[in-house]
Design an enzyme around this catalytic site. Structure first.
Site, PDB file in Angstrom:
ATOM      1  N   HIS A 567     -17.124   6.574  29.837  1.00  0.00           N
ATOM      2  CA  HIS A 567     -16.268   5.390  29.727  1.00  0.00           C
ATOM      3  C   HIS A 567     -16.571   4.615  28.444  1.00  0.00           C
ATOM      4  O   HIS A 567     -15.658   4.321  27.653  1.00  0.00           O
ATOM      5  CB  HIS A 567     -16.491   4.494  30.957  1.00  0.00           C
ATOM      6  CG  HIS A 567     -15.685   3.234  30.957  1.00  0.00           C
ATOM      7  ND1 HIS A 567     -14.516   3.095  31.672  1.00  0.00           N
ATOM      8  CD2 HIS A 567     -15.871   2.046  30.323  1.00  0.00           C
ATOM      9  CE1 HIS A 567     -14.023   1.883  31.480  1.00  0.00           C
ATOM     10  NE2 HIS A 567     -14.830   1.222  30.661  1.00  0.00           N
ATOM     11  N   GLU A 568     -17.834   4.293  28.237  1.00  0.00           N
ATOM     12  CA  GLU A 568     -18.205   3.501  27.061  1.00  0.00           C
ATOM     13  C   GLU A 568     -17.968   4.266  25.762  1.00  0.00           C
ATOM     14  O   GLU A 568     -17.603   3.677  24.743  1.00  0.00           O
ATOM     15  CB  GLU A 568     -19.665   3.050  27.161  1.00  0.00           C
ATOM     16  CG  GLU A 568     -19.984   2.170  28.368  1.00  0.00           C
ATOM     17  CD  GLU A 568     -19.185   0.878  28.397  1.00  0.00           C
ATOM     18  OE1 GLU A 568     -18.632   0.478  27.349  1.00  0.00           O
ATOM     19  OE2 GLU A 568     -19.099   0.262  29.474  1.00  0.00           O
ATOM     20  N   HIS A 571     -14.411   3.823  24.501  1.00  0.00           N
ATOM     21  CA  HIS A 571     -14.260   2.644  23.642  1.00  0.00           C
ATOM     22  C   HIS A 571     -14.779   2.938  22.238  1.00  0.00           C
ATOM     23  O   HIS A 571     -14.139   2.591  21.236  1.00  0.00           O
ATOM     24  CB  HIS A 571     -15.058   1.468  24.221  1.00  0.00           C
ATOM     25  CG  HIS A 571     -14.448   0.828  25.418  1.00  0.00           C
ATOM     26  ND1 HIS A 571     -13.132   0.421  25.458  1.00  0.00           N
ATOM     27  CD2 HIS A 571     -14.985   0.505  26.631  1.00  0.00           C
ATOM     28  CE1 HIS A 571     -12.883  -0.129  26.637  1.00  0.00           C
ATOM     29  NE2 HIS A 571     -13.981  -0.081  27.370  1.00  0.00           N
ATOM     30  N   HIS A 574     -12.495   5.068  20.150  1.00  0.00           N
ATOM     31  CA  HIS A 574     -11.322   4.290  19.750  1.00  0.00           C
ATOM     32  C   HIS A 574     -11.641   3.489  18.487  1.00  0.00           C
ATOM     33  O   HIS A 574     -10.843   3.434  17.541  1.00  0.00           O
ATOM     34  CB  HIS A 574     -10.924   3.349  20.893  1.00  0.00           C
ATOM     35  CG  HIS A 574      -9.556   2.772  20.767  1.00  0.00           C
ATOM     36  ND1 HIS A 574      -9.053   1.839  21.640  1.00  0.00           N
ATOM     37  CD2 HIS A 574      -8.557   2.989  19.874  1.00  0.00           C
ATOM     38  CE1 HIS A 574      -7.827   1.512  21.293  1.00  0.00           C
ATOM     39  NE2 HIS A 574      -7.503   2.195  20.216  1.00  0.00           N
TER      40      HIS A 574
END
EC number: 3.4.24.59
Length: 786
Positions: A567-568, A571, A574
């Protein structure tokens, strides 16, 4: 409130030792010529502390012992807490000088107007350079002197930023430029979009207010920021740290181990009574009681006490909710939610509530409801079980303090899912990071390359630095600083520096920027810097090294922790791929209800057996994770998956209610006594499932501040991610073609393109580009994709 200048998303002394075989070690690293060896290198950097120390110290020893100490994140100003304060003062002076320059040039020449938006973006970068790192330090740094300096710095810079947000002269010049076609014809589309975005933020910061009203606006905004910091700091505080039960209840507990554990704490209790027993709410005991105590009255008391926020915390929450409503009213909005959502994908709270209500209705009333099936399974374990019970009876029978107890009974009964095999032994931190590098190499042609860190560059000795490298362009995309072993910080993603093209033609000098940021190979762009912080348990490799042991065990993860890293890293990628010329809309600086998409999508990769089955290996034998073990563990942990989604929808609904019209109406009736607790209990009563009408848990919900009125984004982006997964990656999660489509349609734009247009391209559905109610229904699954 949002800002034209800031889009926040978000121990140990360094010991250098000389390795005995430095030169041969470095030669072995330099000889890497294939991806397999580089992936193995990543694994060992995270899993083998001695290997990491040799790599880090051996490569840099000459520089370390002879060169100057650098600062945090290679910012040479950040070597001490006082250095941070001094740096903030220097940046404040630099910002003030730039404001004077850009206003003067814009008022005297067309060139000044053409450069104005780039100057505004540079101004934003100067302030973010301080505010972002200060925000990180005050949350994650282990040294209190640093955190105090960061708090002082953050408040100083935030106050100046709010003054700029309401600077009429800056806004007037920007508005005139955007209205002048002779000027805009000479600007790039990105410059115009950033200009429009900054103009929006000026207007949403009360730029049209009378001076006195505007001063009040700035003061309120500053006060909300301070209250938010207090609120976040108090998330873990309880109303009371001991829970009282009667002696009779204690005697009725049928679990001897629990009784013995409870009795052991009685001498430590600050209170004593012949007729009462006290249970500490710190440590693991209260959670053991919720899982294993058959006495419902005891579980009820412990659960409520464990979920009661402090009274001060609730007062802080009520106050910033009131101030947010006041600000939105000052700006002419119906509520803070209307203010927040105006320029988001969802556009207004009505659309958000419709999305959430439809989701909840499908979960409760839909055919083959997974939620109801889960509740039925729990109900079958309950003492309240009755044959032929209705859905309503089942929902009413299961209280929030029953959840963990009934789940524990259910899992104990299903002994065919007994987890004899320790799946964590296949999921070391290094294995997962190596696997992510393999995945990114496959779908993006991007690798994660460990890089030595200099003395003073990191805040703790266990921090690993990673260079994100694009193999196609043979260029560095940015840097990650990974601290998986922070003792206090929950998993978090921090933007430290945003990508941006230097304004060399406007006098920005490389020699000035180089000591402050990390530049690309051409020294024309500052590279994004991201920090990921988690609180995983440290393996025994560090202990083993000093105990003289030849073997050591690395940090081993649960499947949920693997999801967290994926998940992290969503980010992080991105931020790396979304590199724009202007920093205001780079990387994760996009619409808040779009920003979770890359991170949520990465969880689809971590849950796919074709991914974990290929990257997960036993930390000592290197054996691949057997598919049957993975399947068994995945099934075991997904027992209440639908219930978790429903609970998240309740939290999103609460976020809307607490930032909705009702508080503004109370203010209009001159009622200052905002009562978030009554609103919380009323909503819980309405939504029924695991209904909490007793505790003040809402005071322990951090996203009420950080994600005010946009917490629904997690569920909304999950719905989007499911469609992207099915469209692009479901057939092959390792597909370069799918990765390229996703990168080109979604990631590379940062916030410089309408998210609905990005989705339309990614899903080959131009109906989505309209971003209207029909597009919302398509994402919500209410209408078939075209």
């Amino acid at each position: 409130m949002s800002s034209i200048l800031l889009r926040s998303y978000r121990h140990h002394a360094k010991v250098w030792t000389r390795p005995s075989s430095k030169s041969s070690f470095i030669r072995s690293l330099a000889s890497r010529s294939n991806p397999t060896s580089s992936f193995e290198h990543v694994r060992r950097v995270f899993d083998d502390d001695k290997y990491y120390q040799d790599f880090n110290n051996g490569t840099l020893s000459r520089k370390i012992f002879s060169g100057p100490r650098t600062g945090l994140f290679k910012n040479e100003k950040l070597t001490t807490p006082q250095g941070l304060i001094d740096f903030s003062g220097q940046c404040l002076t630099e910002a003030q000088t730039l404001v004077d320059t850009m206003i003067r040039e814009a008022e005297t020449s067309d060139q000044g107007k053409i450069h104005y938006i780039r100057r505004l973006d540079q101004l934003s970068d100067i302030l973010c350079r301080v505010i972002d790192v200060a925000e990180f330090i005050r949350v994650a740094h282990p040294n209190s002197k640093w955190t105090h300096a960061a708090q002082q710095t953050h408040e100083l810079m935030f106050e100046y930023m709010n003054q700029l947000n309401t600077n009429v002269q800056l806004h007037t010049i920007l508005g005139n430029i955007l209205a002048d076609k002779s000027i805009t014809s000479k600007l790039s589309s990105e410059e115009i979009m950033v200009g429009e975005y900054l103009k929006q933020d000026f207007e949403r910061s009360g730029i049209y207010m009378e001076p006195h009203t505007r001063e009040n606006f700035v003061a309120l905004t500053q006060e909300i920021s301070v209250l938010g910091s207090h609120f976040n700091n108090g998330i873990h505080e309880l109303k009371d740290y001991w829970c009282e039960i009667s002696q009779q209840e204690y005697e009725a507990i049928d679990n001897a181990d629990l009784k013995r554990e409870i009795r052991r704490f009685q001498q430590k209790s600050p209170r004593s009574s012949r007729n009462s027993v006290y249970i500490p709410l710190a440590g693991s005991l209260p959670y053991s009681i919720l899982q294993r105590c058959s006495m419902e009255s005891v579980r009820r008391k412990v659960w409520i006490a464990l979920h009661n926020a402090s009274e001060e915390q609730i007062s802080t929450l009520n106050l910033f909710l009131k101030y947010r409503a006041t600000l939105s009213k000052m700006l002419g909005y119906e509520s803070f939610a209307h203010y927040q959502l105006e320029h988001k994908m969802a556009k207004n709270p009505e659309n958000v509530l419709t999305f959430l209500e439809n989701l909840q209705r499908k979960m409760v009333d839909g055919e083959n409801s997974g939620l109801i099936s889960e509740l039925e399974s729990l109900y079958a374990m309950s003492n309240h079980w009755k044959p032929g019970a209705s859905k309503s009876d089942i929902i009413h029978a299961i209280q929030p303090w029953d959840r963990d107890y009934l789940l524990h009974k259910l899992q104990e009964e299903k002994k065919e899912t007994q987890l004899d095999d320790n799946i964590s032994e296949y999921l070391s931190v290094g294995t997962i990071m190596s696997g992510l590098s393999q995945l990114f190499h496959s779908i993006y042609s991007i690798e994660l390359l460990p890089e030595p860190s200099a003395s003073g560059e990191t805040w703790a000795s266990q921090v690993r630095k990673i260079k994100v490298f694009d193999n196609e362009t043979q260029s560095t995309l940015g840097f990650l600083y990974l601290d998986f072993w922070s003792p206090n910080v929950l998993p978090s993603h921090f933007t430290i520096v945003c990508s941006r093209q230097l304004n060399k033609d406007l006098g920005e000098k490389v020699e000035v920027m180089k000591p402050l940021v990390q530049l690309d190979e051409t020294e024309s762009h500052q590279l994004p810097v991201i920090s990921l912080v988690c609180n995983f348990h440290q393996g025994n490799s560090f202990i083993g090294r000093f105990a003289g042991l030849e073997t050591s065990k690395p940090t081993l993860l649960t499947l949920d922790q693997v999801d967290t890293i994926f998940h992290e890293m969503g980010h992080a990628m991105h931020s790396m791929i979304g590199r724009t010329k202007l920093q205001n809309l780079s990387g994760t600086r996009c619409s808040t209800d779009f920003v979770e998409l890359p991170s949520v999508l990465m969880e689809s990769f971590s849950k796919d057996p074709r991914v974990l089955g290929r990257i997960a290996r036993h930390y000592s034998t290197n054996e691949l994770l057997p598919h049957d073990i993975l399947a068994k563990h995945q099934h075991y942990r997904n027992v209440l998956e639908n219930s978790e989604t429903y609970m998240q929808s309740k939290m999103a609904m609460l976020d809307q209610v607490l930032h909705g019209k009702s508080i503004v109406k109370q203010l209009e009736m001159a009622r200052d006594d905002i009562d978030s607790t009554t609103m919380y209990h009323s909503l819980e009563k309405e939504l029924k499932v695991f209904s909490d009408q007793w505790s003040t848990w809402h005071g322990k919900f951090p996203h009420l501040f950080s994600y005010g009125a946009v917490y629904f984004s997690y569920l909304f982006d999950r719905a989007i991610a499911e469609k992207i997964w099915k469209s692009l990656f479901q057939n092959d999660p390792w597909s370069r073609e799918a990765g390229t489509t996703y990168k080109e349609a979604i990631l590379k734009w940062g916030g410089t393109r309408d998210p609905w247009h990005c989705l339309a391209d990614a899903l080959s559905n131009q109906e989505l580009s309209k971003g209207d109610e029909k597009a919302m229904r398509i994402i919500g699954g209410e209408t078939k994709d075209l």
